[in-house]
Design a protein around this motif. Structure first.
Motif, PDB file in Angstrom:
ATOM      1  N   ASN A  57     107.784  27.756  65.733  1.00 40.33           N
ATOM      2  CA  ASN A  57     108.302  28.662  64.694  1.00 40.33           C
ATOM      3  C   ASN A  57     108.234  30.117  65.145  1.00 40.33           C
ATOM      4  OD1 ASN A  57     105.460  27.940  64.454  1.00 40.33           O
ATOM      5  ND2 ASN A  57     105.354  29.347  62.750  1.00 40.33           N
ATOM      6  N   GLY A  58     107.170  30.470  65.884  1.00 44.05           N
ATOM      7  CA  GLY A  58     107.064  31.831  66.418  1.00 44.05           C
ATOM      8  C   GLY A  58     108.062  32.056  67.538  1.00 44.05           C
ATOM      9  N   THR A  59     108.247  31.050  68.380  1.00 46.98           N
ATOM     10  CA  THR A  59     109.210  31.176  69.476  1.00 46.98           C
ATOM     11  C   THR A  59     110.623  31.374  68.923  1.00 46.98           C
ATOM     12  OG1 THR A  59     107.806  29.750  70.818  1.00 46.98           O
ATOM     13  CG2 THR A  59     110.051  30.055  71.586  1.00 46.98           C
ATOM     14  N   LYS A  60     110.923  30.672  67.823  1.00 50.13           N
ATOM     15  CA  LYS A  60     112.263  30.840  67.228  1.00 50.13           C
ATOM     16  C   LYS A  60     112.433  32.269  66.686  1.00 50.13           C
ATOM     17  CE  LYS A  60     111.827  26.596  65.353  1.00 50.13           C
ATOM     18  NZ  LYS A  60     112.016  25.457  64.447  1.00 50.13           N
ATOM     19  N   ALA A  97      98.781  43.343  57.518  1.00 49.54           N
ATOM     20  CA  ALA A  97      98.642  44.300  56.414  1.00 49.54           C
ATOM     21  C   ALA A  97      98.786  43.571  55.085  1.00 49.54           C
ATOM     22  CB  ALA A  97      99.705  45.400  56.527  1.00 49.54           C
ATOM     23  N   CYS A  98      99.515  42.473  55.115  1.00 48.46           N
ATOM     24  CA  CYS A  98      99.788  41.740  53.879  1.00 48.46           C
ATOM     25  C   CYS A  98      98.925  40.487  53.753  1.00 48.46           C
ATOM     26  CB  CYS A  98     101.265  41.361  53.860  1.00 48.46           C
ATOM     27  SG  CYS A  98     101.798  40.687  52.305  1.00 48.46           S
ATOM     28  N   HIS A  99      98.760  39.751  54.871  1.00 50.13           N
ATOM     29  CA  HIS A  99      98.114  38.427  54.764  1.00 50.13           C
ATOM     30  C   HIS A  99      97.346  38.106  56.048  1.00 50.13           C
ATOM     31  CE1 HIS A  99     101.589  37.505  57.180  1.00 50.13           C
ATOM     32  NE2 HIS A  99     102.410  37.773  56.181  1.00 50.13           N
ATOM     33  N   ALA A 100      96.299  38.849  56.324  1.00 48.67           N
ATOM     34  CA  ALA A 100      95.509  38.565  57.533  1.00 48.67           C
ATOM     35  C   ALA A 100      94.732  37.276  57.318  1.00 48.67           C
ATOM     36  CB  ALA A 100      94.563  39.716  57.812  1.00 48.67           C
ATOM     37  N   MET A 101      94.980  36.312  58.169  1.00 48.84           N
ATOM     38  CA  MET A 101      94.373  34.982  57.985  1.00 48.84           C
ATOM     39  C   MET A 101      93.446  34.659  59.153  1.00 48.84           C
ATOM     40  SD  MET A 101      97.865  32.793  58.664  1.00 48.84           S
ATOM     41  CE  MET A 101      98.766  33.606  57.347  1.00 48.84           C
ATOM     42  N   PRO A 102      92.484  33.755  58.942  1.00 56.65           N
ATOM     43  CA  PRO A 102      91.615  33.407  60.070  1.00 56.65           C
ATOM     44  C   PRO A 102      92.431  32.678  61.144  1.00 56.65           C
ATOM     45  CG  PRO A 102      91.162  32.005  58.178  1.00 56.65           C
ATOM     46  CD  PRO A 102      92.146  33.025  57.713  1.00 56.65           C
ATOM     47  N   PRO A 103      91.979  32.761  62.420  1.00 58.38           N
ATOM     48  CA  PRO A 103      92.850  32.303  63.513  1.00 58.38           C
ATOM     49  C   PRO A 103      92.775  30.815  63.831  1.00 58.38           C
ATOM     50  CG  PRO A 103      90.891  33.350  64.408  1.00 58.38           C
ATOM     51  CD  PRO A 103      90.774  33.432  62.907  1.00 58.38           C
ATOM     52  N   PHE A 104      92.309  29.977  62.893  1.00 58.59           N
ATOM     53  CA  PHE A 104      92.040  28.577  63.228  1.00 58.59           C
ATOM     54  C   PHE A 104      93.284  27.703  63.333  1.00 58.59           C
ATOM     55  CE2 PHE A 104      88.475  30.053  60.402  1.00 58.59           C
ATOM     56  CZ  PHE A 104      87.756  30.593  61.464  1.00 58.59           C
ATOM     57  N   LEU A 105      94.433  28.279  62.994  1.00 56.55           N
ATOM     58  CA  LEU A 105      95.691  27.542  63.181  1.00 56.55           C
ATOM     59  C   LEU A 105      96.597  28.329  64.131  1.00 56.55           C
ATOM     60  CD1 LEU A 105      97.077  24.940  62.091  1.00 56.55           C
ATOM     61  CD2 LEU A 105      98.049  26.331  60.260  1.00 56.55           C
ATOM     62  N   ALA A 106      96.074  29.448  64.649  1.00 60.25           N
ATOM     63  CA  ALA A 106      96.816  30.281  65.606  1.00 60.25           C
ATOM     64  C   ALA A 106      98.181  30.688  65.050  1.00 60.25           C
ATOM     65  CB  ALA A 106      96.962  29.532  66.944  1.00 60.25           C
ATOM     66  N   GLN A 107      98.191  31.274  63.853  1.00 62.86           N
ATOM     67  CA  GLN A 107      99.471  31.559  63.206  1.00 62.86           C
ATOM     68  C   GLN A 107      99.651  32.996  62.726  1.00 62.86           C
ATOM     69  OE1 GLN A 107     102.376  29.867  62.657  1.00 62.86           O
ATOM     70  NE2 GLN A 107     101.599  28.384  64.123  1.00 62.86           N
ATOM     71  N   GLY A 108      98.614  33.855  62.826  1.00 63.27           N
ATOM     72  CA  GLY A 108      98.750  35.201  62.256  1.00 63.27           C
ATOM     73  C   GLY A 108      99.905  35.973  62.861  1.00 63.27           C
ATOM     74  N   ALA A 109     100.007  35.959  64.179  1.00 66.86           N
ATOM     75  CA  ALA A 109     101.094  36.690  64.837  1.00 66.86           C
ATOM     76  C   ALA A 109     102.430  36.000  64.580  1.00 66.86           C
ATOM     77  CB  ALA A 109     100.825  36.798  66.334  1.00 66.86           C
ATOM     78  N   CYS A 110     102.415  34.669  64.570  1.00 64.72           N
ATOM     79  CA  CYS A 110     103.663  33.932  64.282  1.00 64.72           C
ATOM     80  C   CYS A 110     104.185  34.310  62.889  1.00 64.72           C
ATOM     81  CB  CYS A 110     103.434  32.427  64.364  1.00 64.72           C
ATOM     82  SG  CYS A 110     103.080  31.827  66.024  1.00 64.72           S
ATOM     83  N   MET A 111     103.268  34.436  61.924  1.00 65.14           N
ATOM     84  CA  MET A 111     103.691  34.810  60.565  1.00 65.14           C
ATOM     85  C   MET A 111     104.257  36.228  60.538  1.00 65.14           C
ATOM     86  SD  MET A 111     103.435  32.278  58.569  1.00 65.14           S
ATOM     87  CE  MET A 111     103.696  31.107  59.892  1.00 65.14           C
ATOM     88  N   ALA A 112     103.642  37.127  61.324  1.00 59.30           N
ATOM     89  CA  ALA A 112     104.159  38.505  61.376  1.00 59.30           C
ATOM     90  C   ALA A 112     105.571  38.516  61.969  1.00 59.30           C
ATOM     91  CB  ALA A 112     103.218  39.384  62.200  1.00 59.30           C
ATOM     92  N   LEU A 113     105.793  37.694  62.995  1.00 62.73           N
ATOM     93  CA  LEU A 113     107.127  37.618  63.613  1.00 62.73           C
ATOM     94  C   LEU A 113     108.144  37.073  62.612  1.00 62.73           C
ATOM     95  CD1 LEU A 113     106.082  36.125  67.101  1.00 62.73           C
ATOM     96  CD2 LEU A 113     106.958  38.437  66.701  1.00 62.73           C
ATOM     97  N   GLU A 114     107.742  36.008  61.908  1.00 64.45           N
ATOM     98  CA  GLU A 114     108.655  35.441  60.905  1.00 64.45           C
ATOM     99  C   GLU A 114     108.949  36.455  59.791  1.00 64.45           C
ATOM    100  OE1 GLU A 114     107.125  30.762  61.035  1.00 64.45           O
ATOM    101  OE2 GLU A 114     107.101  31.881  59.162  1.00 64.45           O
TER     102      GLU A 114
END
Ligand code: FAD
Length: 396
Positions: free
Chosen positions: A51-54, A293-310
């Motif tokens: 999803n982040g790569t897309k 800034a909106c939804h900082a989440m713990p990194p246990f699913l490795a998705q914080g940056a992916c969510m920012a990209l989306e």
């Protein structure tokens, strides 16, 4: 939309740079302000799932990022002591085939540099480094920012991509504060020379702690992250060094292959893990929040940056649909993103629980069940995350 006032972006991390690129590609003029004069990311890895790569594809930088990536075959969930692989979750060909994009392991600095260079090269983006946004201003229907040199600037809209300690957030959502998760992360990058590592991620699941490692920098280095439940240390700087002996002690006796990696660590860094729940409102008028800034989440699913990209791709898409009604565009963006980011944060916490089980009985039941399920249907653990990885922000 050139000729109109620029969109003003506060923050030049992964989220802010992605927003600038997405907005410029949608035709907007953009001015981005990053407080650090030399914004390089600290030595650490980043997993970017399909999803982040897309989203990177939608920003036009997938190929540049891929040059620096390792492409893992799987993520192995393992037990300290025996080293037993409880579950091998397929990534490489599985992600490419099922979700239409590759799973990448990157050095954070590489991804950040790719985004920064793309933004700096874009004719519709002006990046200003070493300049902080100190205030968001409103006058009538207009919006603007004040910078730390006292200068002021009006814009079409303001994007708060200024990270977990966001100052823009207070003006949008009122006062609140990040919450300490009760966990601390050790981070280190070690050379991969002579290790002949298969490109895969390993997640070692211990009592009250877990350790993740995977190759980055096209296989030349290995990224290590060890998460430990403890609350005696709350520093939040990527550059706070700890001692190799302390890092080793937290994972002592786990497995010979873990020992080999830990012995290579020259300088480990430690980072207290905070989260920031998303506010009930993501936007106010012409101001919107994005990324941590909106939804900082713990990194246990490795998705914080992916969510920012989306976020970045969806926000630009919505703004391009109704450029004459910015508040409406931002409300549509928030409606698109709220549930998904909530679900991802919840799934990240579920992983923390799964990775850190304390009770022997629970460990036997949960890991035994996982092991059996993986044997009977090897792709099932991966397919449980279809909802996460099949998402394409460009189609949202
Ligand atoms: C240990 C760890 C491992 C992680 N691993 C992964 C992973 O594998 N995959 C993944 O997808 N995510 C991962 N994440 C999450 C990811 O790092 C973050 O979600 C992501 O970096 C957020 O990007 P951002 O741009 O929103 O915020 P930030 O990266 O915090 O960027 C904000 C930027 O804004 C700047 N800024 C702040 N205030 C101002 C101001 N007033 N004016 C101008 N500039 C300002 C800051 O200097 C900074 O450059 C991990 C996080 C941690 C802690």
């Amino acid at each position: 939309m050139s000729g109109t006032a620029p969109v003003l972006v506060a923050g030049g991390g992964i989220g802010g740079l992605a927003a600038a690129l997405a907005l410029a590609r949608a035709g907007f003029e953009v001015r981005l302000f990053e407080q650090k004069p030399d914004p390089h990311e600290w030595g650490a890895g980043l997993q970017i799932s399909a999803n982040g790569t897309k989203a990177l594809r939608a920003l036009g930088v997938e190929d540049q990022a891929a040059i620096h990536a390792s492409f893992p075959e799987s993520v192995d969930l393992r037990l300290p002591g025996s080293g037993r692989v409880v579950s091998r979750v397929p990534l490489g060909g599985f992600h490419a085939g099922r979700y239409g994009a590759r799973y990448m392991h990157l050095h954070r600095a590489d991804l950040h540099r790719v985004l920064l260079e793309a933004a700096q090269a874009h004719p519709q983006i002006a990046v200003t480094l070493g300049r902080a946004v100190t205030e968001v201003t409103h006058s009538g229907d207009g919006v603007g920012v004040v910078l730390d040199d006292g200068s002021a600037l009006d814009g079409l809209a303001v994007i708060g991509a200024d990270g977990i300690r966001s100052g823009v957030r207070e003006g949008v959502a009122g006062e609140d504060a990040p919450r300490f998760t009760g966990m601390v992360a050790w981070r280190a990058v070690v050379p991969a020379d002579g290790l002949a590592e298969v490109p895969r991620a390993h997640v070692w699941m211990g009592r009250g702690r877990h350790l993740v490692h995977y190759p980055i920098s096209a296989g030349r280095q290995i990224n290590l992250v060890g998460v430990v439940e403890r609350s005696d240390w709350r520093g939040e700087s990527w550059s706070e060094a700890g001692s190799p002996a302390e890092f080793q002690a937290d994972f002592a006796g786990w497995h010979p292959s873990v020992d080999i990696l830990l012995r290579r660590v020259a300088t480990p860094y430690r980072w207290a893990l905070y989260e920031r729940h998303q506010p009930s409102v993501w936007c106010a008028g012409r101001v919107a929040l994005l990324g941590d800034a909106c939804h900082a989440m713990p990194p246990f699913l490795a998705q914080g940056a992916c969510m920012a990209l989306e976020d970045a791709v969806v926000l630009a898409h919505r703004l391009a649909q109704t450029p004459d009604d910015v508040p409406k565009a931002f409300r549509a963006y928030a409606d698109d993103r709220r549930k998904r980011t909530e679900d991802v944060a919840r799934a990240a916490w579920a992983n923390a629980w799964r990775f850190h089980l304390h009770s022997g009985l629970l460990r036997t039941c949960v890991y035994g069940g996982l092991s059996l399920a993986s044997m009977l249907a090897p792709t099932r653990p991966a397919r449980l995350f279809d909802w996460l990885y099949e998402y394409d922000a460009a189609q949202a």
